[in-house]
Design an enzyme around this catalytic site. Structure first.
Site, short mmCIF file in Angstrom:
data_model
loop_
_atom_site.label_atom_id
_atom_site.label_comp_id
_atom_site.label_asym_id
_atom_site.label_seq_id
_atom_site.Cartn_x
_atom_site.Cartn_y
_atom_site.Cartn_z
N GLU A 122 62.55 41.59 3.16
CA GLU A 122 62.73 40.10 2.64
C GLU A 122 63.75 39.37 3.21
O GLU A 122 63.85 38.20 3.06
CB GLU A 122 62.56 40.16 1.06
CG GLU A 122 63.82 40.73 0.59
CD GLU A 122 63.80 40.76 -1.04
OE1 GLU A 122 63.10 41.79 -1.56
OE2 GLU A 122 64.39 40.00 -1.70
N ASP A 139 62.91 48.80 -6.20
CA ASP A 139 63.66 47.81 -5.26
C ASP A 139 64.92 48.05 -5.76
O ASP A 139 65.52 47.40 -6.75
CB ASP A 139 62.85 46.46 -5.61
CG ASP A 139 63.56 45.53 -4.66
OD1 ASP A 139 64.63 45.62 -4.18
OD2 ASP A 139 63.35 44.23 -4.75
N ASP A 146 58.15 37.76 4.71
CA ASP A 146 57.80 36.66 3.87
C ASP A 146 57.59 35.58 4.61
O ASP A 146 58.54 34.97 5.14
CB ASP A 146 58.80 36.55 2.98
CG ASP A 146 58.41 35.59 1.82
OD1 ASP A 146 57.73 34.68 2.16
OD2 ASP A 146 58.86 35.71 0.61
N LYS A 184 63.08 47.00 -10.78
CA LYS A 184 64.41 46.64 -10.17
C LYS A 184 65.53 47.79 -10.69
O LYS A 184 65.49 48.13 -11.78
CB LYS A 184 64.84 45.51 -10.61
CG LYS A 184 63.91 44.27 -10.20
CD LYS A 184 63.90 44.02 -8.64
CE LYS A 184 63.44 42.69 -8.21
NZ LYS A 184 63.83 42.25 -6.73
N GLU A 189 62.11 50.09 -2.04
CA GLU A 189 62.46 48.70 -1.23
C GLU A 189 64.09 48.48 -1.14
O GLU A 189 64.70 48.64 -2.19
CB GLU A 189 61.96 47.72 -2.05
CG GLU A 189 61.93 46.50 -1.65
CD GLU A 189 61.14 45.32 -2.14
OE1 GLU A 189 60.01 45.84 -2.76
OE2 GLU A 189 61.59 43.99 -2.25
N HIS A 219 56.59 40.30 1.03
CA HIS A 219 57.62 39.81 -0.14
C HIS A 219 56.89 38.38 -0.36
O HIS A 219 56.74 37.62 0.47
CB HIS A 219 58.91 39.70 0.30
CG HIS A 219 60.02 39.11 -0.50
ND1 HIS A 219 60.15 37.49 -0.40
CD2 HIS A 219 60.77 39.74 -1.60
CE1 HIS A 219 61.14 37.25 -1.35
NE2 HIS A 219 61.17 38.38 -2.08
N GLU A 241 53.15 41.17 -3.30
CA GLU A 241 53.95 41.00 -4.46
C GLU A 241 53.61 39.72 -4.88
O GLU A 241 53.22 38.65 -4.54
CB GLU A 241 55.21 40.91 -3.95
CG GLU A 241 56.36 40.49 -5.03
CD GLU A 241 57.94 40.72 -4.56
OE1 GLU A 241 58.11 40.60 -3.54
OE2 GLU A 241 58.55 40.86 -5.51
MG MG Z 1 62.82 42.80 -3.19
#
Ligand code: MG
Length: 406
Positions: free
Chosen positions: A252, A200, A275, A172, A226, A302, A327
């Site tokens: 997502e 991400d 997702d 992240k 991402e 996602h 994921e």
């Molecule tokens: Mg994400």
């Protein structure tokens, strides 16, 4: 077979302070989810998740929409007529009233997934077989995620994922571009050249900063970048995707095939991340992967909420040839382990295809009863404006986060 009843289950699991993680989406305080259970007159029932991971949203809205708008419409219907039901809900209560992205589509997702679960159980087949699969023997997963921390801590977290068997991990970023890149470099040094790393930003960079950071991602051979910038900026994504060799991924926070279409046809995303529990269900996640395939693009779903969401996405992935990796949430999450009686355990970074009919999961009703939702906040911050220096905005948000905890 006829639908007899719809029940909405709401679950809340506070995250102990030592397990709370922070990303560009905020500081997570609880794991929460909503599930719709559809019962039939033949004793077969299905469960579909409508989940936001942890969100700043009142989940009672889900129950209200299901009870007042959808249950009366579905009573007495054949649960096998998934396409017809999808269209009726979408063109009725979703587009006309609730809006074509957000909660309404997520509720539709839960209904769609529950109907696929019923269809699988009724025919004795796992959902991926009903979708035309399998296209693979097992499902490759990546560990999600390495959260904001020092470069040394990030490298240590990456090592833990490797020790667990993962060959792919996500970092992240979006806190501060310099720290983000220092963490990435530390992780690459720790894991070596053969491990896939994803990055991400949770929409936290501006396009300029995303390109600047992206050039460094190229050097570290990052698999995909991402949500580099805010989701509403399709041309900004296109600009970033064209400027960089690193693939841009997003989805997502996109809903339905029409949300994904401009990103796919304008080559604004190389990889789509639908997702199933948000984008319109298993049916729509399949259509989105197919839409990407028509443009020779890839899908990497996602999933960050609960066992039902993971399994719904896994079935779509197992049935689509252009879906490359799934994921898998490895943060503190009772909704992955306590909510169902089956164990979702990756081996060497892969999940086996489920053999049971339907989604292949059994709801643990004792767990459900023990974790009621009463309106608690799931995450401590909402959205953010697009600015060049993410760190300035985040300093404000961090202060808000701390206030929310006080
Ligand atoms: Mg994400």
């Amino acid at each position: 077979m006829k639908i007899t009843r719809l029940t909405t289950h709401l679950v809340h699991c506070p995250i102990p302070e030592r397990h709370r993680v922070r990303s560009g989406a905020g500081l997570k305080l609880a794991r929460q989810a909503a599930f719709v259970e559809i019962e039939t007159d033949e004793g077969i029932s299905g469960i579909g998740p409508c989940s936001f991971g942890s969100a700043s949203v009142d989940l009672f809205i889900v129950r209200s929409v299901v009870d007042r708008a959808i249950a009366p419409m579905l009573a007495g219907r054949d649960p096998a007529a998934i396409e017809a039901t999808w269209n009726e809900i979408y063109y009725g209560v979703v587009t006309r009233v609730l809006g074509h992205r957000g909660m309404g589509v997520a509720v539709l997702s839960a209904i769609d997934i529950a109907l696929w679960d019923i269809k699988g159980k009724a025919t004795g087949r796992p959902v991926y077989e009903l979708l035309g699969g399998p296209t693979m023997d097992r499902v490759r997963c990546y560990g999600s995620s390495i959260y904001w921390s020092s470069p040394a801590q990030a490298a240590a977290s990456a090592r833990e994922f490797l020790d667990e068997g993962f060959g792919a991990v996500k970092l992240k970023v979006g806190v501060d571009a310099r720290q983000d890149l220092d963490s990435l470099a530390a992780i690459r040094e720790e894991v070596g050249p053969d491990v896939d790393i994803m990055v991400d930003a949770n929409q936290n960079y501006s396009a300029d900063l995303a390109i600047k950071v992206g050039r460094e991602l190229e050097r570290h051979d990052v698999l995909f970048f991402e949500e580099p910038i805010p989701i509403d900026d399709v041309d900004g994504h296109r600009h970033v995707a064209q400027a960089l060799d690193t693939r841009v991924a997003t989805g997502e926070n996109l809903y339905t095939r029409w949300g994904f279409l401009p990103f796919i046809e304008r080559r604004a995303a190389d990889i789509v991340q639908p997702d199933a529990s948000r984008c319109g269900g298993i049916s729509e996640a399949r259509r989105i992967a197919d839409l990407a395939a028509a443009f020779h693009g890839y899908s990497a779903p996602h999933t960050f909420s609960d066992a039902f969401t993971v399994m719904a996405n896994l079935h779509v992935m197992a049935a689509t040839a252009n879906t490359i990796i799934l994921e898998l949430d490895r943060t503190y999450n009772p909704l992955m382990i306590g909510l169902v009686t089956e164990e979702i355990r990756p081996v060497d970074g892969y999940l086996e295809l489920p053999a049971k009919p339907g989604l292949g999961l059994t709801l643990d009703r004792e767990f459900l009863a023990a974790h009621p939702y009463a309106g608690e906040l799931g995450i401590s911050a909402g959205g953010r404006p697009a600015v060049g220096m993410a760190s300035e905005v985040l300093a404000d948000r961090a202060a808000r986060d701390l206030q929310a905890l006080a």
